[in-house]
Design a protein around this motif. Sequence first.
Motif, PDB file in Angstrom:
ATOM      1  N   PRO A 289       1.240  -0.940  -0.133  1.00 43.07           N
ATOM      2  CA  PRO A 289      -0.251  -0.018   0.215  1.00 43.07           C
ATOM      3  C   PRO A 289       1.145   1.124   0.337  1.00 43.07           C
ATOM      4  O   PRO A 289       1.895   1.393   1.090  1.00 43.07           O
ATOM      5  CB  PRO A 289      -0.657  -0.111   1.645  1.00 43.07           C
ATOM      6  CG  PRO A 289      -0.383  -0.966   2.241  1.00 43.07           C
ATOM      7  CD  PRO A 289       1.196  -1.797   1.425  1.00 43.07           C
ATOM      8  N   THR A 290      -0.394   2.683  -0.517  1.00 41.38           N
ATOM      9  CA  THR A 290       0.870   3.725  -0.631  1.00 41.38           C
ATOM     10  C   THR A 290       0.169   5.065  -0.431  1.00 41.38           C
ATOM     11  O   THR A 290      -1.518   4.755  -0.829  1.00 41.38           O
ATOM     12  CB  THR A 290       1.856   3.715  -1.777  1.00 41.38           C
ATOM     13  OG1 THR A 290       2.577   5.180  -1.841  1.00 41.38           O
ATOM     14  CG2 THR A 290       1.902   3.013  -3.273  1.00 41.38           C
TER      15      THR A 290
ATOM     16  N   THR B 143      -9.588   2.813   1.872  1.00 33.57           N
ATOM     17  CA  THR B 143      -9.658   1.545   1.314  1.00 33.57           C
ATOM     18  C   THR B 143      -8.526   1.166   1.874  1.00 33.57           C
ATOM     19  O   THR B 143      -8.357  -0.343   2.168  1.00 33.57           O
ATOM     20  CB  THR B 143      -9.464   1.232  -0.448  1.00 33.57           C
ATOM     21  OG1 THR B 143     -10.178   2.777  -0.797  1.00 33.57           O
ATOM     22  CG2 THR B 143      -8.385   0.424  -0.777  1.00 33.57           C
ATOM     23  N   ILE B 144      -7.788   1.488   2.116  1.00 35.29           N
ATOM     24  CA  ILE B 144      -6.057   0.812   2.681  1.00 35.29           C
ATOM     25  C   ILE B 144      -6.358   0.222   4.148  1.00 35.29           C
ATOM     26  O   ILE B 144      -6.112  -0.501   4.536  1.00 35.29           O
ATOM     27  CB  ILE B 144      -5.319   1.960   2.755  1.00 35.29           C
ATOM     28  CG1 ILE B 144      -4.013   1.906   1.018  1.00 35.29           C
ATOM     29  CG2 ILE B 144      -3.927   1.575   3.748  1.00 35.29           C
ATOM     30  CD1 ILE B 144      -3.205   2.862   1.315  1.00 35.29           C
ATOM     31  N   ALA B 145      -6.553   1.417   5.174  1.00 36.42           N
ATOM     32  CA  ALA B 145      -7.495   1.065   6.641  1.00 36.42           C
ATOM     33  C   ALA B 145      -7.908  -0.224   6.665  1.00 36.42           C
ATOM     34  O   ALA B 145      -8.203  -1.446   6.900  1.00 36.42           O
ATOM     35  CB  ALA B 145      -8.068   2.375   6.916  1.00 36.42           C
TER      36      ALA B 145
ATOM     37  N   ARG C 253       4.743  -5.621   8.581  1.00 38.49           N
ATOM     38  CA  ARG C 253       3.596  -5.294   8.464  1.00 38.49           C
ATOM     39  C   ARG C 253       2.494  -4.141   9.479  1.00 38.49           C
ATOM     40  O   ARG C 253       1.801  -3.934   9.990  1.00 38.49           O
ATOM     41  CB  ARG C 253       2.205  -6.953   8.702  1.00 38.49           C
ATOM     42  CG  ARG C 253       1.468  -6.954   8.220  1.00 38.49           C
ATOM     43  CD  ARG C 253       0.660  -8.432   8.034  1.00 38.49           C
ATOM     44  NE  ARG C 253       1.190  -9.315   9.287  1.00 38.49           N
ATOM     45  CZ  ARG C 253       1.640 -10.017   9.406  1.00 38.49           C
ATOM     46  NH1 ARG C 253       2.344 -10.978   8.403  1.00 38.49           N
ATOM     47  NH2 ARG C 253       1.654 -10.749  10.955  1.00 38.49           N
ATOM     48  N   THR C 254       3.120  -5.174  10.776  1.00 39.33           N
ATOM     49  CA  THR C 254       2.841  -4.008  12.056  1.00 39.33           C
ATOM     50  C   THR C 254       3.120  -2.225  11.510  1.00 39.33           C
ATOM     51  O   THR C 254       2.210  -1.471  12.087  1.00 39.33           O
ATOM     52  CB  THR C 254       4.012  -4.200  12.834  1.00 39.33           C
ATOM     53  OG1 THR C 254       3.124  -5.549  13.981  1.00 39.33           O
ATOM     54  CG2 THR C 254       3.449  -3.470  14.536  1.00 39.33           C
ATOM     55  N   ALA C 255       4.361  -1.894  11.152  1.00 39.38           N
ATOM     56  CA  ALA C 255       5.278  -0.764  10.877  1.00 39.38           C
ATOM     57  C   ALA C 255       4.175  -0.485  10.497  1.00 39.38           C
ATOM     58  O   ALA C 255       4.089   1.402  10.312  1.00 39.38           O
ATOM     59  CB  ALA C 255       6.405  -0.539  10.041  1.00 39.38           C
ATOM     60  N   ARG C 256       4.014  -0.812   8.907  1.00 36.81           N
ATOM     61  CA  ARG C 256       2.827  -0.384   7.884  1.00 36.81           C
ATOM     62  C   ARG C 256       0.940  -0.334   8.637  1.00 36.81           C
ATOM     63  O   ARG C 256       0.840   1.148   8.666  1.00 36.81           O
ATOM     64  CB  ARG C 256       2.291  -0.836   6.681  1.00 36.81           C
ATOM     65  CG  ARG C 256       3.529  -0.800   5.663  1.00 36.81           C
ATOM     66  CD  ARG C 256       3.604  -1.646   4.462  1.00 36.81           C
ATOM     67  NE  ARG C 256       3.121  -3.133   4.232  1.00 36.81           N
ATOM     68  CZ  ARG C 256       3.893  -4.143   4.512  1.00 36.81           C
ATOM     69  NH1 ARG C 256       5.095  -3.998   4.015  1.00 36.81           N
ATOM     70  NH2 ARG C 256       3.063  -5.652   4.636  1.00 36.81           N
ATOM     71  N   ARG C 257       0.816  -0.685   9.160  1.00 36.39           N
ATOM     72  CA  ARG C 257      -0.303  -0.466  10.089  1.00 36.39           C
ATOM     73  C   ARG C 257      -0.361   0.390  11.213  1.00 36.39           C
ATOM     74  O   ARG C 257      -0.765   1.764  10.843  1.00 36.39           O
ATOM     75  CB  ARG C 257      -1.177  -1.853  10.425  1.00 36.39           C
ATOM     76  CG  ARG C 257      -1.800  -1.783  10.952  1.00 36.39           C
ATOM     77  CD  ARG C 257      -2.552  -3.510  11.877  1.00 36.39           C
ATOM     78  NE  ARG C 257      -3.241  -3.139  12.399  1.00 36.39           N
ATOM     79  CZ  ARG C 257      -5.132  -3.482  12.568  1.00 36.39           C
ATOM     80  NH1 ARG C 257      -4.426  -4.332  11.403  1.00 36.39           N
ATOM     81  NH2 ARG C 257      -6.086  -3.270  12.779  1.00 36.39           N
ATOM     82  N   THR C 258       1.107   0.741  11.564  1.00 32.91           N
ATOM     83  CA  THR C 258       0.785   1.907  12.886  1.00 32.91           C
ATOM     84  C   THR C 258       1.306   3.085  11.880  1.00 32.91           C
ATOM     85  O   THR C 258       0.606   3.712  12.302  1.00 32.91           O
ATOM     86  CB  THR C 258       2.354   1.420  13.469  1.00 32.91           C
ATOM     87  OG1 THR C 258       2.344   0.271  14.332  1.00 32.91           O
ATOM     88  CG2 THR C 258       2.220   2.850  14.284  1.00 32.91           C
TER      89      THR C 258
END
Lengths: 162, 590
Positions: free
Chosen positions: B32-33, B112-114, B81-86
Motif C-alpha cells: 500500500p502507499t 481502502t487501505i485501512a 506489517r505492523t509498521a505499515r499498520r501503525t
Amino acid sequence: MSEKEHTCGCDNALYQELNAFIASVPRTRDSLIPVLHKAQALFGYLPVDLQEYIAKALDVPASEVYGVVTFYTYFTMQPRGRHTINVCLGTACYVRGAKQVVEAFSELLGIKIGETTPDRRFTLTAQRCFGACGLAPAVMINQDVHGRVNPKKVAELLEQYK
Amino acid sequence: MTVNLTIDNQPVTVPKGTTILNAARSIGIKIPTLCHMEGVVSPGSCRVCLVEVEGARTLLPSCIAQVAEGMIVHVNSKTARTARRTSVELILANHPLDCNNCSRNNNCELQTIASDMGITASRFPRLVQEHPLDLSTSGLTRDMSKCILCRRCVTACQNIQQVGVLAAQKRGFATIIGGGAKANLAETTCVQCGQCAAVCPVGAITEKDAIADVWAALDDPKKHVVVHTAPAIRAALGECFGMPAGSRVTGKMVTALRRLGFDKVFDTNFTADLTIMEEGFELIKRLTDAVRDKKAVALPQFTSCCPGWINFAETFYPKSLPYLSSCKSPMQMESALIKTWYAQKAGIDPKDIVVVSVMPCTAKKHEANRPEMVDSGFKDTDYVLTTRELGKMITAAGIDFVNLSDGRADELAGESTGAADIFANTGGVMEAALRTAYEVITGRELPFPSLHVASIQGLDGIKEASFKLEGCKPEFSFLEGVTVKVLVAHGLGNAHKVCKKLEAGELAEFHFVEIMTCPGGCIGGGGQPRLTDDNVRRARIAAIYSEDESRALRKSHENPEIKQIYAEFLGEPLGHKSHHLLHTTYTPRQ
C-alpha cells in the motif's frame, strides 16, 4: 513596508544591501536560507512582503519561502521592538513568581510572549534559565539583568526604557 | 542491467533502478502507499509502504528504495506489517473519520487501505485539527482538516504544474499544506487546474460541488435544462463505473443524461468544431495581415480553449495575452449559442433555460463565473459538473450505466466531427485546426496518413511540426512556399518554458501554438476520474483517436450543423455575431 519598497527597494539602504547579497549568490532555491538569514539580520524580521520580494528575486514560489520561514524557529515574522524584555521562566524563577511577572508585563504592554508592541518599543520574550538563579525571579531587558522582580516593579522598570 | 532479489521468498528479476514497490508489484505483491504517484519522484512522506530489508538499519520506504543485487525483502513479515499498520493508524488518529459525510466515501485511498489492513478500531487517542474550509475559488474546495500531509498536491502544484501555490507550512504536528501567507486560494496565483484535486488520496481537495444545484434545476418544472459534454468525458466516464480506462462510452453517456432528466442533450463537440472555424479563420487573418499586408501582428497565435491556461497567461505572462486567440472556449460558445440560437429556434425564453456543462476540469467552473461570460444576456453557463460529479449523479439515480444502450445527442447543437473529439488530448486542437486550415488554404486534404500529425501526438511535453504550403488557392497565393511551424505543449511546467521563449522572442518562426494545462490534455483534467497516471492517459488518448477514426466526418468544416449555423445565424467566421457571442477578451492579473 511600502508598495514602492516591495516592487523595487532601490531607494532603501537595507534593500540595497539585501540586493547586493542576492546578487552575490546563485539565483536558485539553494540560496534561499542564506538570503533569509541576511534579510533577517538586516530587517530584524521577515514580514510577508519581504518574503515575497525574496521569492521573486530567487524565482522560488512565495509559498515555499513562507514554508521555510515557518519551519525554522530561528526565523521570525514578528518585528522586534527597540527593547527586548526576556523573562526567565527557569525553575528557580518560576517558583518565586516569574509567571506572575510575565503576566504583569503582558497585561501592561497588551502583548503576549513573542509579540511586539504596536509602537515597536518592546518585544516580550521568555526563556528557561539564564543562570542567574540567585536573583530569581530575573528579567533581562536588552543586556541589563534585573533581579528580584515582582509584578509591582514592572511599570517602574519599563519607565527606564524609552 | 537487471537485478536479482527475493521478495517474500519469491525470486524476482527487474531492471536496475526499479523501486522495491514496483518489483513487488511485478510479482503480484501489492504494497500500500498514499503518497506515491507513478512516474513521479515520491516524497516518501506517508510511510505506508515500509518493508523490511535484511541487513538494512531501518525499515525502508519501498516507493523510494531501489532494488539491489541479492537483496532479501520481507513485505509480509510481522515487523513490516505492523509498521505499515501503525503508520496508517497514526494518520487515522489525526483524520476526521467522518466518512459517511465525505465526498470521497467509497472512493478514498485512506479508507481502502485501512479497510484492506483490517483496521476496525482506533488504537491511538484521536487528535484532529480543525481548519476552516477554503471555498474562496469557483473551482476547488479545500478542507485541510482531512489532509494527511502526503504532499501529492504539492508535487502536482510545484513540480509538475510549477504554479507554486501549494507548499508545506510550519512544522511537526502544526504542519499544514497551504498557499503561504495567503489564507485562501483565491488570493494566490492558483489557476484552478485541479491537478491537486486529481491526485489527493482523500477528501482534502475536491472540486466545488454543483450536484445539488443541478438536481434543483432538473427538479424545477419551470426550467428547461440543457446539458452539453466536453470531448474528454466520453473517454473517461466509464471509469466511474468500474470500466477500464479508455472505454468509449459516448452513447451510454447520452442515454444516461436523458435518463437524468435533461431536456436536451447537446455536445460541446459541436462548438469544438465551431472553434476550429473561428480560430482557424483568425489564424488565417493573422497570417494574411503579417505575410501579405506586412502589418505588425501578434504571431504565433496561441489556442484559448483551456481556462487553466488562460488563468495562467493572465497571471504569469500578461505580455502573452495579445498572442492568444480571442475565441472563447467551446464550452462558452456552446452555452452562449444555446441561450440565443437554440432558444430562438425552440421558442423558449432564455431566462427559463439552465445550461449545464460536463467538463473534465475544475477551472471550467471558474470560467463559467467570469464576468465576461454573459453574452447571451444571461449567465451563459449556469453550472459546470466534472466527470466525477456526473458519475456520482448517475450512480445516485440508480442508472446501470455499464448496461445502457447507446443514445445520440440532440440535433442543432449536437452534431460533430472527429476533429472535435481530439480536442480532448494534447496535440488534438492543433491537428483539428490544421485539418481545416490546410484545406481552406490549399483546397486539398491535409496530406498525412489518416489525417494525423504524428509528431504532435503523444505525451512528450513540448512537440513541434512543420510543413510547406504548396499549391495554395489563388486568394492565398501569398502563402505559397511558406513553411508552417506549430508548437504543442501540455502541463503548465512546459507552458512556462514556451512562454519564456515567447517573451525572449524565440518563437518568431512559429505560427500556431497549442497549450493545454493538464498533462496529456483534457483527458488528464483535474475533474477526471481518479487516479490518472501515464498509462491511463495513453488509454484515454487511444480511445479518443479511435472515436475520431470511427467517424464519417473528421474535419470541422464538414459538420452539417456548422454549415447550418453560419447560414442561418452567424453569417461568416469572425463576423459581427461571432464577435459578440464567440469571442472574448483577457485581463492581466496581479
